[in-house]
Design an enzyme around this catalytic site. Structure first.
Site, PDB file in Angstrom:
ATOM      1  N   GLY A   1      75.843  65.585  13.223  1.00  0.00           N
ATOM      2  CA  GLY A   1      75.894  65.675  14.684  1.00  0.00           C
ATOM      3  C   GLY A   1      74.539  65.368  15.266  1.00  0.00           C
ATOM      4  N   SER A   2      74.227  66.048  16.349  1.00  0.00           N
ATOM      5  CA  SER A   2      73.059  65.672  17.140  1.00  0.00           C
ATOM      6  C   SER A   2      71.730  65.876  16.431  1.00  0.00           C
ATOM      7  CB  SER A   2      73.054  66.467  18.444  1.00  0.00           C
ATOM      8  OG  SER A   2      74.254  66.219  19.139  1.00  0.00           O
ATOM      9  N   VAL A   3      71.704  66.611  15.323  1.00  0.00           N
ATOM     10  CA  VAL A   3      70.434  66.740  14.606  1.00  0.00           C
ATOM     11  C   VAL A   3      69.943  65.353  14.199  1.00  0.00           C
ATOM     12  CG1 VAL A   3      69.246  67.839  12.667  1.00  0.00           C
ATOM     13  CG2 VAL A   3      71.164  68.996  13.768  1.00  0.00           C
ATOM     14  N   PHE A   4      70.915  64.459  13.991  1.00  0.00           N
ATOM     15  CA  PHE A   4      70.575  63.104  13.579  1.00  0.00           C
ATOM     16  C   PHE A   4      69.798  62.360  14.661  1.00  0.00           C
ATOM     17  CE2 PHE A   4      71.361  58.614  12.654  1.00  0.00           C
ATOM     18  CZ  PHE A   4      71.131  58.565  11.287  1.00  0.00           C
ATOM     19  N   LYS A   5      69.909  62.832  15.913  1.00  0.00           N
ATOM     20  CA  LYS A   5      69.203  62.155  17.004  1.00  0.00           C
ATOM     21  C   LYS A   5      67.704  62.094  16.742  1.00  0.00           C
ATOM     22  CE  LYS A   5      72.718  63.303  20.387  1.00  0.00           C
ATOM     23  NZ  LYS A   5      73.175  64.349  21.321  1.00  0.00           N
TER      24      LYS A   5
END
Lengths: 367, 635
Positions: free
Chosen positions: B320-324
């Protein structure tokens, strides 16, 4: 008439039979233990085989050396000096099996005390021959002999190796007897030894009884008598015909050193009374042919040498066999030609080679 | 016949024959002696020889204990009894007898018969273990049936004991009987019934932990009673193994999880030491140490929440957004964007003819015009869709790979999964079709085929926050492994230098996530300099799809936090499966970080939150340990 010198074929055959039978029994006695301890059941057989091959070569070589060559003081005294150096040096080697008896050379071990036996025999034969007219001279004969023997025996005792020390004393006594030492010396020595002998014999008898008392399982089977008892069980359970080759149970962890000092117990268990008696008979043959060589030999040195070597070979066998059934308390004497042990086998075969050479000079006398 | 006289008349001729007769007498005495033993007394000695039995009783070497970094015991041993069966006389092991034994010990007679059958090839004097963890009744049974069953023996053993039961079970692993395959593979190293580590640390460091069993060769009488010892081989106990795990942090993490399904990993990014590793739900490894039965095993194995799996290293899920953070680093490092690059977020965006929604669309409004900082703080999807599109999948994959995703971190645990960073090559190989441009948009916010483990995320965020220095996560101290002749990988960091500007922008963004009312605001702890990134992922990996079949398809919640925000000392990755929203994960990380500072920097730490910590059923035994003195040992 010049005759071709021939070695005693009966003696030669008897020795060869013992060596080959010994290889079979070393394997039988050690296979299980060797595979457990060293990962190969052939561990001991292989080493004994190498020594046997070396030993037989040495025997054949020595057989072709005129025994009178050994009478040379330029050989005897340096050899004795070397022996003492080795006996001192071996004390500086690391302990092995709780003693300082061996030099380790790769896979083979050498025990200098084995060299001592044959050298003492040659020295006694040489010295008693030199003093054949004054054997009973304490100062010039007995004292030097006693010093040489004493030093050697003390060094071997320090290893410690009581068995070999006693064997040397036995051989010396036999040679002194043959050389004509006055019987009063023997009487004196015996008288001095009586208290000692009494203790030894009494102890043996006492222990024997106690061991038989072990029929009751409550008594202590793992006490001091344990090894002795296990040896007796091995011999006794063999019966007349024995359990069969490789079938003995006692060698598996019960008998101490089944491939060395107690190999005769394994033989007795696996071949029964018949096998034990046959081995005894082969040693009797060696005694007969060895002393025949002594009697037939024309010179004093050869006679003494033959007596010494015969006693060396047969006497050790008798002591070993007595130990196995608890008649003597001593340990540490191998069964010649049969027990596992390279230097012992090699030295015994060399001694046999000397004896075979003497036998070539037994000219036409039928014993 | 010519008779030669001795040349030297002084030599007494009678003496040699005399010697001969003397020796002959000895021969006769010896023959008589042997006759007496072998013929007259043969029966007695035969009896004695039959009574001569040996048994090789194993002396089980205790396994080394597993300790935490301060020497507190995590895994211990307890004395127990095992029942041995001797087979020195196989003929006497008739089925009736085995059945009696099996009934007396409460084991399956068929299983016992099978076991005896299988051990035919073992040396006869080697007894086999037929029952471990013998109860008092079993001991009494053996003792009272000596005459009936002389084949039975009892030995004292050190049995594996996990004093904290399900505590850190996935990490520590469990032990069990060595499998026939392992015996076959390792030659003679193991015998049937030997205990080896099956999973986790127990397995990874089995060679250190397991000792070498000794042996006592005893003489027994016909009643099986020991008469004495022939020889003894002393056992070599296993070595104690100290882990980098901090018991207090592990406890804090487990308590903070509160039984929710998921995982927590705490790492020290300065050297890669794993300080805590939790996987929930958990199990009690003690059950494995004591012969787990088939039913329990099946239950554990088919549990949809997979209690036997170490989710910290084996759950491969969309980040999820941790990948951002990866997308941001890729954008900045490639020069594609500047920190002040802005995007207008109306709540959705259209790429390649597809409309992609921002997570804020549920409220039917967007984030408005955001720069990188705001985009990280608010976790704006549209911003990162745009950056991802600009950077392109190849560069995204390049950075993801070098930041530690898509491959194993190399942690010293068995069974670590590599995760997945999709690339066009991978798609072509795997699905035999071209990369859809739209997939890049999904990947940019950590959806699509991207899969990571909780450990990888901690590793990645820790590395980025440290300026591109990645230390291999590990649980055992390298210098201690070297002492035992193991060859652990060098602890040199893998450098992937990031521009200071990049690190600063990302760091400040993640600080804002926690401290500027961002998505991770619930990780905020007054007085502590915590930064982090949230993630909420929709996708359930193939591997875990079964485990979700009856559960809701609620999103997985992620939070990766670290502190201090510059030069972090601890990074904590939290996964709450089906947690719904990342806000459930953030406080868990905060609790672990708090516990860390309470221990290491008590002057900075806020007062310990005593009231907030939930009490978990069945864990009261752990309570005394929290805050216990370092040198103390588990009760």
């Amino acid at each position: 008439m010049a005759r071709k010198l021939e070695s005693d074929l009966i003696l030669f055959g008897a020795i060869l039979v013992l060596v080959i039978f010994g290889l079979v029994m070393v394997f039988s006695a050690s296979a299980v233990m060797a595979s457990e301890r060293y990962g190969s059941s052939y561990y001991f057989l292989l080493r004994q085989g190498i020594w046997a091959a070396l030993g037989i070569l040495a025997m054949v070589a020595v057989m072709n050396i005129d025994y009178r060559q050994w009478r040379n003081p330029r050989f005897i005294f340096p050899a004795l000096a070397l022996l003492w150096i080795l006996l001192v040096a071996v004390y500086l080697t690391p302990r092995w099996h709780e003693t300082h008896r061996w030099f380790h050379m790769g896979p083979l071990n050498f025990q200098p005390s084995e060299l001592a036996k044959i050298l003492i025999v040659i020295f006694f034969a040489y010295f008693l021959d030199r003093r054949r007219n004054s054997v009973n001279d304490i100062r010039h004969t007995l004292l030097p002999l006693g010093l040489v023997t004493g030093l050697t025996v003390v060094l071997i005792l320090k290893e410690p190796d009581l068995g070999t020390s006693l064997a040397i004393c036995l051989i010396c006594a036999a040679m002194l007897f043959a050389a004509g030492l006055h019987l009063r010396y023997f009487a004196g020595a015996t008288a001095a030894a009586v208290p000692l002998l009494y203790v030894v014999i009494f102890h043996v008898a006492y222990r024997h009884n106690r061991l038989l008392g072990f029929l009751h399982p409550e008594s202590d089977p793992l006490g001091k008598g344990f090894q002795m008892l296990q040896s007796l069980i091995a011999v006794g359970s063999g019966g007349i015909l024995g359990a069969g080759l490789m079938e003995g149970h006692q060698k598996l962890f019960f008998l101490p050193e089944p491939q060395t000092d107690f190999i005769y117990a394994v033989i007795s268990e696996e071949w029964g009374f018949i096998g034990a008696a046959l081995v005894l008979v082969v040693f009797a043959v060696i005694l007969w042919r060895g002393l025949r060589a002594a009697i037939c030999c024309s010179d004093h040195f050869g006679k003494l040498l033959a007596v010494g070597i015969t006693v060396l070979l047969v006497g050790q066998a008798l002591v070993n066999m007595s130990v196995v059934i608890g008649l003597l308390p001593t340990k540490g004497i191998p069964l010649p030609f049969i027990s596992y042990g390279g230097s012992s086998l090699l030295m015994n075969l060399i001694a046999a080679g000397v004896l075979l050479n003497i036998s070539q000079h037994a000219t036409g006398v039928v014993f | 016949m010519e008779v030669r006289f001795p040349e030297e008349p002084r030599f007494p001729a009678w003496k040699i024959p005399f010697l001969q007769y003397l020796v002959a007498v000895v021969f006769v005495i010896l023959l008589a002696g042997y006759w007496r033993l072998q013929v007259t007394h043969h029966e007695e000695y035969l009896q004695l020889s039959e009574r001569n039995r040996t048994r090789d009783l194993p002396i089980i070497a205790p396994r080394g204990r597993i300790l935490d970094r301060d020497g507190r015991v995590l895994v211990d041993n307890l004395p127990a009894f095992s029942v041995l069966l001797s087979r020195d006389d196989p003929a006497k092991l008739i089925p009736e007898k085995l059945e009696g034994i099996a009934r007396g010990l409460g084991i399956d007679p068929q299983a016992l018969e099978q076991q005896v059958d299988q051990s035919k090839n073992l040396p006869r004097f080697q007894p086999i273990v037929i029952k471990k963890s013998a109860t008092m009744q079993d001991v009494a049974f053996v003792e009272s049936h000596r005459t009936e069953y002389p084949e039975l023996d009892l030995i004292q053993v050190q049995e594996r004991f996990y004093p904290k039961h399900d505590f850190a079970a996935a990490l520590l692993g469990y032990v069990g009987d060595v499998s026939p395959e392992t015996i076959a593979r390792t030659g003679k190293r193991y015998r049937p019934g030997d205990v080896v580590g099956k999973t986790g640390i127990e397995r990874e460091y089995n060679s250190i932990l397991s000792g070498q069993d000794g042996m006592r060769r005893v003489v027994v009488n016909s009643r099986g009673e020991e008469m004495g010892t022939l020889s003894t081989i002393d056992p070599k106990p296993g070595h104690d193994l100290r882990l980098t795990i901090d018991l207090n942090l592990q406890l804090a993490a487990e308590q903070a999880m509160g039984g929710r399904e998921g995982a927590v990993v705490a790492l020290d990014p300065r050297d890669g030491q794993v300080l805590a590793m939790v996987s929930q739900p958990t199990f009690d490894p003690n059950e494995f140490a004591h012969h787990i039965d088939l039913k329990e095993w099946r239950q554990l194995n088919s549990d949809p929440e997979k209690p036997l799996m170490n989710k910290a290293i084996q759950a491969q899920l969309a980040p999820g957004s941790v990948f951002k953070i990866v997308t941001a680093v890729a954008g900045l490092e490639t020069g594609t964007i500047h920190p002040n690059y802005t995007v207008n977020c109306p709540g959705y965006a259209t790429f390649y003819g597809h409309t992609y929604h921002d997570w804020s669309w549920v409220h039917h409004r967007g984030h408005g015009v955001v720069d990188l900082h705001r985009a990280i703080v608010q976790s704006c999807d549209v911003y990162f869709y745009t950056v991802g599109k600009l950077v392109g999948i190849d560069k995204l994959a390049y950075f993801a790979k070098h930041l530690g995703l898509g491959s194993k971190t190399g942690v010293d645990l068995p069974g670590e999964e590599p995760g997945l960073m999709p690339t066009p090559e991978w798609v072509e190989k795997r699905f035999r079709h071209k990369w859809y441009a739209g997939e890049t948009i999904s990947v940019a916010i950590g959806q699509g085929a991207v899969a990571v483990t909780p450990l990888q995320l901690a590793y990645m965020i820790g590395g980025v926050a440290s300026g591109g220095v990645f230390y291999r996560p590990h649980l055992a101290f390298r210098d201690e492994l070297l002492k035992w002749d193991l060859d652990p990988p060098a602890n040199d960091p893998r450098d992937f230098p990031l521009a200071p500007g990049t690190v600063e922008a990302v760091d400040r963004g993640m600080w804002g996530v926690v401290n500027e009312g961002g998505t991770g605001a619930r990780a905020r702890v007054a007085g502590l300099d915590i930064a982090g990134k949230t993630g909420t992922a929709q996708v359930v990996s193939v591997a875990l799809q079964h485990s979700a079949h009856n559960a809701n398809y609620k999103n997985n919640a992620w939070f990766v936090g670290y502190a201090p925000s510059t030069h972090p000392e601890i990074v904590v990755s939290v996964l709450v499966m089906h947690g719904g929203h990342s806000t459930v994960a953030a406080p868990i990380a905060a609790d672990v970080i708090k516990a860390y500072f309470a221990e290491r920097h008590p002057e900075q730490a806020p007062p310990a939150p005593t009231s907030r910590q939930p009490e978990i059923a069945g864990r009261t035994s752990r309570q005394p340990i929290v805050g216990a003195e370092k040198a103390s040992v588990f009760p």
